[in-house]
Scaffold this motif. Sequence first.
Motif, mmCIF file in Angstrom:
data_model
loop_
_atom_site.group_PDB
_atom_site.id
_atom_site.type_symbol
_atom_site.label_atom_id
_atom_site.label_comp_id
_atom_site.label_asym_id
_atom_site.label_seq_id
_atom_site.Cartn_x
_atom_site.Cartn_y
_atom_site.Cartn_z
ATOM 1 N N LEU A 69 0.828 -1.203 0.000
ATOM 2 C CA LEU A 69 0.000 0.000 0.000
ATOM 3 C C LEU A 69 0.867 1.259 0.000
ATOM 4 O O LEU A 69 0.539 2.253 -0.659
ATOM 5 C CB LEU A 69 -0.921 0.002 1.223
ATOM 6 C CG LEU A 69 -2.069 -0.997 1.197
ATOM 7 C CD1 LEU A 69 -2.846 -0.939 2.507
ATOM 8 C CD2 LEU A 69 -2.999 -0.719 0.021
ATOM 9 N N PHE A 70 1.967 1.222 0.735
ATOM 10 C CA PHE A 70 2.869 2.376 0.762
ATOM 11 C C PHE A 70 3.452 2.634 -0.624
ATOM 12 O O PHE A 70 3.530 3.781 -1.070
ATOM 13 C CB PHE A 70 3.988 2.151 1.772
ATOM 14 C CG PHE A 70 4.962 3.287 1.864
ATOM 15 C CD1 PHE A 70 4.630 4.439 2.569
ATOM 16 C CD2 PHE A 70 6.192 3.216 1.237
ATOM 17 C CE1 PHE A 70 5.515 5.493 2.649
ATOM 18 C CE2 PHE A 70 7.088 4.266 1.310
ATOM 19 C CZ PHE A 70 6.752 5.418 2.018
ATOM 20 N N LEU A 71 3.851 1.564 -1.312
ATOM 21 C CA LEU A 71 4.397 1.727 -2.665
ATOM 22 C C LEU A 71 3.327 2.226 -3.627
ATOM 23 O O LEU A 71 3.600 3.056 -4.497
ATOM 24 C CB LEU A 71 4.963 0.388 -3.152
ATOM 25 C CG LEU A 71 6.221 -0.110 -2.432
ATOM 26 C CD1 LEU A 71 6.608 -1.496 -2.941
ATOM 27 C CD2 LEU A 71 7.377 0.868 -2.617
ATOM 28 N N LEU A 72 2.099 1.722 -3.485
ATOM 29 C CA LEU A 72 1.004 2.188 -4.340
ATOM 30 C C LEU A 72 0.713 3.664 -4.089
ATOM 31 O O LEU A 72 0.361 4.402 -5.007
ATOM 32 C CB LEU A 72 -0.258 1.353 -4.075
ATOM 33 C CG LEU A 72 -0.171 -0.136 -4.421
ATOM 34 C CD1 LEU A 72 -1.467 -0.846 -4.060
ATOM 35 C CD2 LEU A 72 0.150 -0.346 -5.892
ATOM 36 N N TRP A 73 0.855 4.103 -2.843
ATOM 37 C CA TRP A 73 0.651 5.509 -2.505
ATOM 38 C C TRP A 73 1.762 6.381 -3.090
ATOM 39 O O TRP A 73 1.495 7.482 -3.583
ATOM 40 C CB TRP A 73 0.616 5.658 -0.984
ATOM 41 C CG TRP A 73 0.620 7.068 -0.505
ATOM 42 C CD1 TRP A 73 -0.422 7.957 -0.578
ATOM 43 C CD2 TRP A 73 1.710 7.764 0.112
ATOM 44 N NE1 TRP A 73 -0.042 9.173 -0.029
ATOM 45 C CE2 TRP A 73 1.252 9.072 0.408
ATOM 46 C CE3 TRP A 73 3.004 7.400 0.470
ATOM 47 C CZ2 TRP A 73 2.071 10.021 1.019
ATOM 48 C CZ3 TRP A 73 3.818 8.344 1.081
ATOM 49 C CH2 TRP A 73 3.354 9.641 1.350
ATOM 50 N N LYS A 74 2.983 5.877 -3.105
ATOM 51 C CA LYS A 74 4.118 6.653 -3.596
ATOM 52 C C LYS A 74 4.010 6.975 -5.077
ATOM 53 O O LYS A 74 4.524 7.998 -5.525
ATOM 54 C CB LYS A 74 5.417 5.890 -3.334
ATOM 55 C CG LYS A 74 5.822 5.826 -1.875
ATOM 56 C CD LYS A 74 6.227 7.186 -1.323
ATOM 57 C CE LYS A 74 7.581 7.609 -1.851
ATOM 58 N NZ LYS A 74 8.042 8.891 -1.231
ATOM 59 N N VAL A 75 3.357 6.110 -5.849
ATOM 60 C CA VAL A 75 3.284 6.361 -7.295
ATOM 61 C C VAL A 75 2.001 7.113 -7.653
ATOM 62 O O VAL A 75 1.652 7.225 -8.822
ATOM 63 C CB VAL A 75 3.340 5.043 -8.104
ATOM 64 C CG1 VAL A 75 4.603 4.286 -7.798
ATOM 65 C CG2 VAL A 75 2.112 4.171 -7.839
ATOM 66 N N GLY A 76 1.330 7.650 -6.657
ATOM 67 C CA GLY A 76 0.036 8.289 -6.896
ATOM 68 C C GLY A 76 0.062 9.485 -7.826
ATOM 69 O O GLY A 76 -0.952 9.830 -8.417
#
Length: 226
Positions: A94-101
């Motif tokens: 989830l953190f990685l998905l948030w970073k590419v937002g």
Amino acid sequence: MKRWSIAIAGAIVMAFAYELNLYIAPFLVLAGLFIVLDRSEKKFPIWLGVPVSLFVLIHSRWLLSLIQWEGWLNTSIIFVLALLYGFTWMMATLFLLWKVGQKRLTPLWRGIIVLVMEWLIPLGTLGYPLFSIYYTEAYSPFIRLCVFPFIGARSISFGVIFVSSLLATLIQGKANRIHLGFAIFFSLWFMVASSGHIWRALPDGPRQVDVIVVQPNLAEKEKLNT
């Protein structure tokens, strides 16, 4: 309070998607998740750990059936390890998905991230693909995506994440021509795949074959032996 209620309901739906054949629901739940991530521009929403914990707890409950073979102590240790393992990698994802937002090709990058993370899951301590998103699509037309060589079932997870993220992008009005092109392509593909999946011809009664699959009662050490 409303946000918490929706998050908890989403976690429960995801946890039971496979058992209840709710293959459409994960797309909506994940789209909502991506909207939350996209709107949390300054700080990662750490409160997502609560619904993630609930999902992991429900999804892992089948491990408790090991009690009859491994006893309470060993089963408890395995269960706790599975919970910690699942929670850790899901929050990391989830953190990685948030970073590419904020990236231009966000849906594509998010799909790639989940594909890689699910490829890494079986390499961990338990050596089992727990919590993989492709489990939620057991009866979905997306099952056809698993024919891709070298990727297999993980390509289903990629498709689910890609479409869910794309849906979130369209809902928020952030779509560009690339996003719209992908949306049209996947919409047409999904309709064609659905028609072939739902309306496929059934075999004639006299020619129907009944198949029984029996799983031998192997020792748990042998099942988990890499």
